[in-house]
Scaffold this motif. Structure first.
Motif, PDB file in Angstrom:
ATOM      1  N   ASN A  56       0.779   5.674  -0.048  1.00  0.00           N
ATOM      2  CA  ASN A  56       0.109   6.970   0.015  1.00  0.00           C
ATOM      3  C   ASN A  56       0.994   8.016  -0.651  1.00  0.00           C
ATOM      4  OD1 ASN A  56      -2.368   6.531   1.575  1.00  0.00           O
ATOM      5  ND2 ASN A  56      -0.988   5.960   3.249  1.00  0.00           N
ATOM      6  N   LYS A  85       0.854  -1.189   0.000  1.00  0.00           N
ATOM      7  CA  LYS A  85       0.000   0.000   0.000  1.00  0.00           C
ATOM      8  C   LYS A  85       0.888   1.238   0.000  1.00  0.00           C
ATOM      9  CE  LYS A  85      -3.857  -2.192   2.456  1.00  0.00           C
ATOM     10  NZ  LYS A  85      -4.787  -2.108   3.606  1.00  0.00           N
ATOM     11  N   ASN A 107       3.824   3.291   8.140  1.00  0.00           N
ATOM     12  CA  ASN A 107       2.938   2.551   7.244  1.00  0.00           C
ATOM     13  C   ASN A 107       1.533   3.150   7.149  1.00  0.00           C
ATOM     14  OD1 ASN A 107       4.517   0.224   6.241  1.00  0.00           O
ATOM     15  ND2 ASN A 107       4.734  -0.186   8.435  1.00  0.00           N
ATOM     16  N   LYS A 108       1.410   4.463   7.414  1.00  0.00           N
ATOM     17  CA  LYS A 108       0.114   5.109   7.262  1.00  0.00           C
ATOM     18  C   LYS A 108       0.293   6.627   7.314  1.00  0.00           C
ATOM     19  CE  LYS A 108      -1.155   5.113  12.179  1.00  0.00           C
ATOM     20  NZ  LYS A 108      -2.163   4.700  13.188  1.00  0.00           N
ATOM     21  N   GLU A 167      -7.514   8.199   8.274  1.00  0.00           N
ATOM     22  CA  GLU A 167      -6.321   7.413   8.561  1.00  0.00           C
ATOM     23  C   GLU A 167      -6.168   6.393   7.435  1.00  0.00           C
ATOM     24  OE1 GLU A 167      -5.257   4.292  11.966  1.00  0.00           O
ATOM     25  OE2 GLU A 167      -5.403   6.356  12.745  1.00  0.00           O
ATOM     26  N   LEU A 168      -5.162   6.597   6.607  1.00  0.00           N
ATOM     27  CA  LEU A 168      -4.994   5.781   5.409  1.00  0.00           C
ATOM     28  C   LEU A 168      -3.738   4.930   5.524  1.00  0.00           C
ATOM     29  CD1 LEU A 168      -5.827   8.560   2.798  1.00  0.00           C
ATOM     30  CD2 LEU A 168      -7.352   6.771   3.624  1.00  0.00           C
ATOM     31  N   GLU A 169      -3.905   3.630   5.413  1.00  0.00           N
ATOM     32  CA  GLU A 169      -2.773   2.717   5.494  1.00  0.00           C
ATOM     33  C   GLU A 169      -1.929   2.806   4.230  1.00  0.00           C
ATOM     34  OE1 GLU A 169      -3.869  -1.263   6.371  1.00  0.00           O
ATOM     35  OE2 GLU A 169      -4.867  -0.762   8.252  1.00  0.00           O
ATOM     36  N   GLY A 170      -0.625   2.659   4.400  1.00  0.00           N
ATOM     37  CA  GLY A 170       0.287   2.696   3.262  1.00  0.00           C
ATOM     38  C   GLY A 170       1.522   3.523   3.554  1.00  0.00           C
TER      39      GLY A 170
END
Length: 433
Positions: free
Chosen positions: A165, A163, A229-230, A238-241
């Motif tokens: 962002n 993942k 990792n986010k 809150e976006l994972e990646g």
């Protein structure tokens, strides 16, 4: 006369090559690798990876049509290995090219005094100096910024991120998103305002629907904090990646800050001849700001070199063509001198025409899109946005005709190569003329 060039990216490399061809005494100083950001961590890396994603995209398309049955296994480690191997070959060729005109190349970090440049504890006098030290990724000052990747880290990854962002909404952000989405990553783009403001709304709509369709896009979104990792946005998402910063570039102008005048954004101030505010000192490329494009850097480096060799000339930035390197190229150019009213312009847009690399897109309705804006009073092309496999070359030659101020009637004699995938000639010759 002794000429010193600091930095061997497109501006410095082409500037030093031009000086050598003109018979000048040239010393080229490079801190890291010859050919600068473009070859080593920038557009050449993006192009190499995009070549692979185009193949993957085409393979999926052929499989979906049922006449090809294949299963692909991808090794990111091997891709990186072969990119690095190719870079090493090109570095040798670039060095040989510069040395072939008698130039001396020194590897080391330089510093500047009034009349000398110091590198590897050796002081070198100069009559003319060209500063072409480029730029580096800009990373916004937010908590956790140390966790973020940039284009410099692409070849350092062990594997394809699960993942990602991507923070930023410009060309680089979308190119990186396209690459990793096609390679299998789940990708988010987080743009502070709107993405792809460089292209028209209709072209952007096509790109989002047909090319970047598997990417989650968050416009008008600011990142509050980054983690390993986010990311956490200011509006509470809150976006994972893994965070990846594609938020612009900052000039490597520190070497000159006490020596020449800088602009408010810390780029080096130059005139039309690429001359700085210091006598016999020139600057070119990304360190001067403006269009941060390899062809423009080359143009600026050559302009500076000719002035250093006493062949006066000026640089011009009229109708600069640009390309967004995706699984299908998106190219565009605009006459920035024009400010047309709605009554003075005509706009024609049509889907792309079937041809090489486009025929098998007909079944999916994804042959591309071309949009041309005309100045009705002056009978000139004002703006082009083109999505097609051949758009980079097509828009490049059309931008030249725009710079030369050709009348649209002159296009009637243009003979295109067949088969062609692009719609430019059809719009200009068959619909407008």
């Amino acid at each position: 006369m002794k000429n010193i060039v600091i930095g061997s990216g497109p501006a410095g490399r082409l500037g030093s090559l031009e000086l050598g061809k003109l018979g000048e005494d040239v010393t080229l100083i490079e801190k890291n690798h010859i050919a600068g950001t473009c070859l080593n961590e920038g557009c050449m890396v993006v192009c190499a990876l995009t070549d692979i994603t185009k193949f993957i995209d085409l393979n999926k398309r052929f499989n979906s049509h049922g006449f090809l049955k294949s299963k692909m296994e991808l090794s990111y480690e091997k891709i990186v290995e072969k990119i690095v191997e190719t870079q090493e070959m090109l570095r040798k060729l670039n060095q040989m090219e510069n040395e072939s005109v008698g130039n001396n190349i020194i590897y080391g970090e330089a510093s500047i005094d009034a009349d000398t440049v110091t590198v590897n504890n050796e002081s070198l006098e100069y009559d003319n100096l060209l500063i072409a030290t480029g730029a580096r990724p800009f990373i916004p000052d937010i908590p956790g910024k140390e966790y973020g990747l940039t284009n410099r880290d692409i070849l350092k990854l062990d594997d394809i991120p699960e993942k990602l962002n991507i923070i930023g909404g410009g060309i680089i952000a979308c190119e990186i998103a396209n690459i990793y989405s096609t390679l299998g990553s789940e990708v988010n783009i987080l743009a502070r305002s709107q993405i792809l403001k460089e292209i028209s709304d209709a072209t952007k709509k096509y790109v989002l629907k047909h090319i970047l369709k598997d990417i989650n896009i968050y416009e008008n979104t600011n990142v509050k904090e980054a983690f390993k990792n986010k990311v956490l946005t200011e509006d509470g998402k809150e976006l994972e990646g893994i965070p990846f910063f594609a938020t612009g570039r900052t000039p490597n102008s520190e070497i000159a800050k006490d020596f020449v005048e800088l602009n408010p954004d810390n780029t080096i101030k130059v005139d039309e001849m690429m001359k700085t505010t210091a006598d016999n000192v020139y600057a070119a490329g990304d360190v001067t700001g403006g269009y941060q494009l390899t062809p423009v850097a080359r143009m600026e480096g050559i302009t500076a070199a000719r002035n250093m060799a006493n062949y006066p000339n000026k640089v011009g930035y009229h109708c600069i063509p640009q390309t967004l390197s995706l699984n299908m190229e998106v190219s565009f150019v605009e006459n920035e001198k024009s400010d047309l009213s709605d009554d003075d312009k005509a706009l024609i847009g049509i889907p792309g025409i079937a041809g090489p690399q486009s025929f098998w897109r007909i079944l999916d309705g994804e042959t591309g899109y071309t949009e041309v804006e005309f100045d009705k009073n002056k009978n000139r092309i004002n703006r082009i946005n083109s999505v097609s496999p051949s758009s980079a070359g097509d828009v490049a030659y059309l931008s030249y005709l725009m710079r030369m101020d050709y009348d649209l009637d002159d296009y009637g004699e243009f003979l295109e190569v067949h088969p062609s995938t692009d719609s430019n000639y059809k719009i200009i010759k068959n619909m407008w003329l």
